[in-house]
Design an enzyme around this catalytic site. Structure first.
Site, PDB file in Angstrom:
ATOM      1  N   GLY A 159       0.964  -1.194   0.117  1.00 49.39           N
ATOM      2  CA  GLY A 159      -0.160  -0.014   0.070  1.00 49.39           C
ATOM      3  C   GLY A 159       1.037   1.243  -0.123  1.00 49.39           C
ATOM      4  O   GLY A 159       2.054   1.165  -0.486  1.00 49.39           O
ATOM      5  N   ASP A 160       0.444   2.323   0.569  1.00 48.37           N
ATOM      6  CA  ASP A 160       1.088   3.616   0.365  1.00 48.37           C
ATOM      7  C   ASP A 160       2.150   3.883   1.750  1.00 48.37           C
ATOM      8  O   ASP A 160       3.174   4.595   1.793  1.00 48.37           O
ATOM      9  CB  ASP A 160       0.188   4.774   0.562  1.00 48.37           C
ATOM     10  CG  ASP A 160      -0.818   4.887  -0.649  1.00 48.37           C
ATOM     11  OD1 ASP A 160      -0.343   4.782  -1.756  1.00 48.37           O
ATOM     12  OD2 ASP A 160      -1.826   5.077  -0.499  1.00 48.37           O
TER      13      ASP A 160
END
Ligand code: ADP
Ligand code: MG
Length: 493
Positions: free
Chosen positions: A179-180
């Site tokens: 993810g981020d």
């Protein structure tokens, strides 16, 4: 590679060559009309049109020309496939030049055969990152003849350590299958090095969407599909990215995506129970809280670049019409880039122009009344989720952060309108939403013992913090070289 279908071009090879001779005039490698292709397995004539964007690599071995490409199998998935064309002796001599032209048409300004350090977060999202990497990403990178070195992260903060000690000369890209969270760690790891400026200029950080929040990939590649993202990364253009220093007490961290206090931070950090909703949880969570009309009082001070919406629109329009900054030579070492040549190597992060949240407030900063603040949200990119285009005026390297504030005591109707506007880039035009472009700001929470602050989706202590933009400090890969993929406040021509 799961597609070994062989298409025989045979005598049509020269027609094929002809097609690529002037690639600027056609955007697809069309084998359809002029080349009688035969599918070996069925013996039937086949028709095939491959966009240059999908061509990964071509090479000649003996008398066989292999064209590797990304073949769409559904709207959301591409798979590495190969076309194999036996060639007559007369054409073999011509082939290297032809292959060069094909590569030039397929890659344009993008660097070929990028060298990847791939980081896979087995704990990201639904825990499928390794599977998706093997199935969706690796075959595309391999077919494009990229060099790959893969490592799984074993603990929180591992990507910081890996970026801190990365051999800058051995890689062009750090690709995060996550993810981020991992890109955030990689930027911070590069930022902690003694040669931080060089590291952040040299290494492009990218994300292959394998987490629960994949905003970075949506902004730069316009997709949430790992295989499509892999193709776009292979073809990605080096793009400078503004990074933001966040100071809290004596700590300094880099943020590449967002900072939020109040409603959005609550949703960013506190909706584990809503994970099953996927991206929808985000917008749902914001709505639920906006309807409760919660306020989060805080003192806010900003160093403004633009706060008039028409000025912001004009600024965005200028960027839209401008050409992407000229990158390094398409095949070259990014060090040959003239911008990095003049960069003193061995430098840590740039000095803070505006000091920290503990220092006196600079005299020219503007105080924004925050007693009724319901939502403070600052973004360096446009999309914050797949369907949440919160910052439609955001630009990768204009040296500003976009900042929105919504009053906590707006009517339920206004709250509902805000919610509906989020996914359609119309939030910008709502009268009760202020939209500013700033180069720095400070937030001091008031009258609350504890609350939530989120930096790039990671929770930080509930204390005053200050943010300062460093223009073009980092590097990513994008499709255009200078814009995000989200619809903006001025539409693309
Ligand atoms: P998601 O989008 O699901 O939150 P991210 O890739 O953003 O996924 O990562 C979430 C967190 O997982 C990051 O803070 C990262 O440091 C952490 N992490 C990385 N590797 C591991 C691991 N092996 N075990 C547990 N956490 C990890
Ligand atoms: Mg910006």
């Amino acid at each position: 590679m799961d597609d070994h279908r062989m298409l025989v071009v045979g005598e049509a090879v020269s027609a094929l060559f002809q097609l690529v001779r002037s690639p600027s005039r056609c955007s697809v490698l069309s084998l359809q009309k002029k080349c009688p292709l035969t599918d070996r397995s069925s013996g039937q004539k086949a028709a095939l049109t491959i966009p240059f964007a999908n061509i990964l690599w071509a090479e000649l071995s003996d008398h066989d020309l292999a064209i590797h490409y990304a073949k769409p199998t559904t709207k959301e998935v591409v798979r590495a496939a190969v076309l194999s064309c036996p060639m007559g002796a007369s054409h073999v001599k011509e082939a290297p030049e032809w292959i060069d032209k094909l590569h030039a048409a397929a890659y344009g300004m993008s660097q070929r055969q990028k060298r990847f350090k791939v980081l896979v977060n087995p704990a990201g999202g639904k825990g499928q990152a390794l599977k998706w990497y093997r199935q969706d990403v690796e075959p595309i990178f391999a077919a494009a003849r990229c060099r790959i070195d893969v490592e799984q992260t074993t603990h929180q903060g591992h990507a910081i350590e890996l970026a801190q000690t990365l051999d800058l000369d051995a890689y062009d890209v750090v690709a995060c299958c996550s993810g981020d969270g991992l890109p955030h760690e990689v930027f911070n790891g590069l930022g902690r090095r003694k040669d931080a400026i060089r590291a952040l200029r040299k290494i492009a950080v990218v994300q292959l969407p394998c987490g629960s929040g994949n905003a970075m990939c949506w902004n730069l590649n316009g997709t949430g599909s790992p295989s499509v993202a892999a193709l776009r990364v292979v073809k990605g253009l080096r793009t400078p990215l503004d990074l933001v220093s966040i100071t809290q007490g004596k700590r300094r961290t880099l943020s590449f995506l967002s900072q939020s206090v109040g409603i959005v931070a609550e949703v960013d950090l506190d909706t584990e129970e809503l994970r099953w909703m996927g991206d929808t949880r985000f917008v749902y969570g914001v709505l639920a809280r906006v309807l409760r009309q919660t306020v989060y009082p805080c003192d806010l001070a900003v160093k403004v670049r633009y706060e008039d919406k028409e000025e912001i629109r004009a600024h965005y329009g200028r960027a839209l019409r401008s050409n992407p900054p000229r990158g390094p030579h398409p095949d070259g070492d990014p060090d040959e880039d003239t911008t990095s040549q003049h960069e003193p190597s061995g430098q840590g992060l740039p000095l803070l122009k505006f000091r920290t949240a503990m220092d006196e407030l600079p005299a020219d900063w503007k105080i924004v009344p925050g007693d009724k603040l319901g939502n403070f949200y600052a973004g360096n990119m446009a999309y914050m989720t797949a369907d949440g285009n919160f910052f439609p005026a955001a630009l990768p390297n204009d040296g500003t952060l976009d900042l929105i504030c919504v009053d906590g005591n707006i009517s339920r109707l206004s709250a509902m309108k805000t919610f509906l506007a989020i996914s359609s880039a119309k939030i910008f035009d709502l009268a009760h939403v202020s939209y500013r472009k700033v180069v720095a700001y400070r937030v001091v929470p008031k009258g609350q013992a504890n609350g939530l602050i989120s930096i790039d989706g990671e929770r930080v202590p509930f204390e005053p913090f200050q943010a300062e933009v460093h223009q073009a400090l980092g590097t990513v890969l994008s499709r255009t070289g200078h814009l995000y993929e989200a619809p903006g406040v001025v539409s693309r021509p």
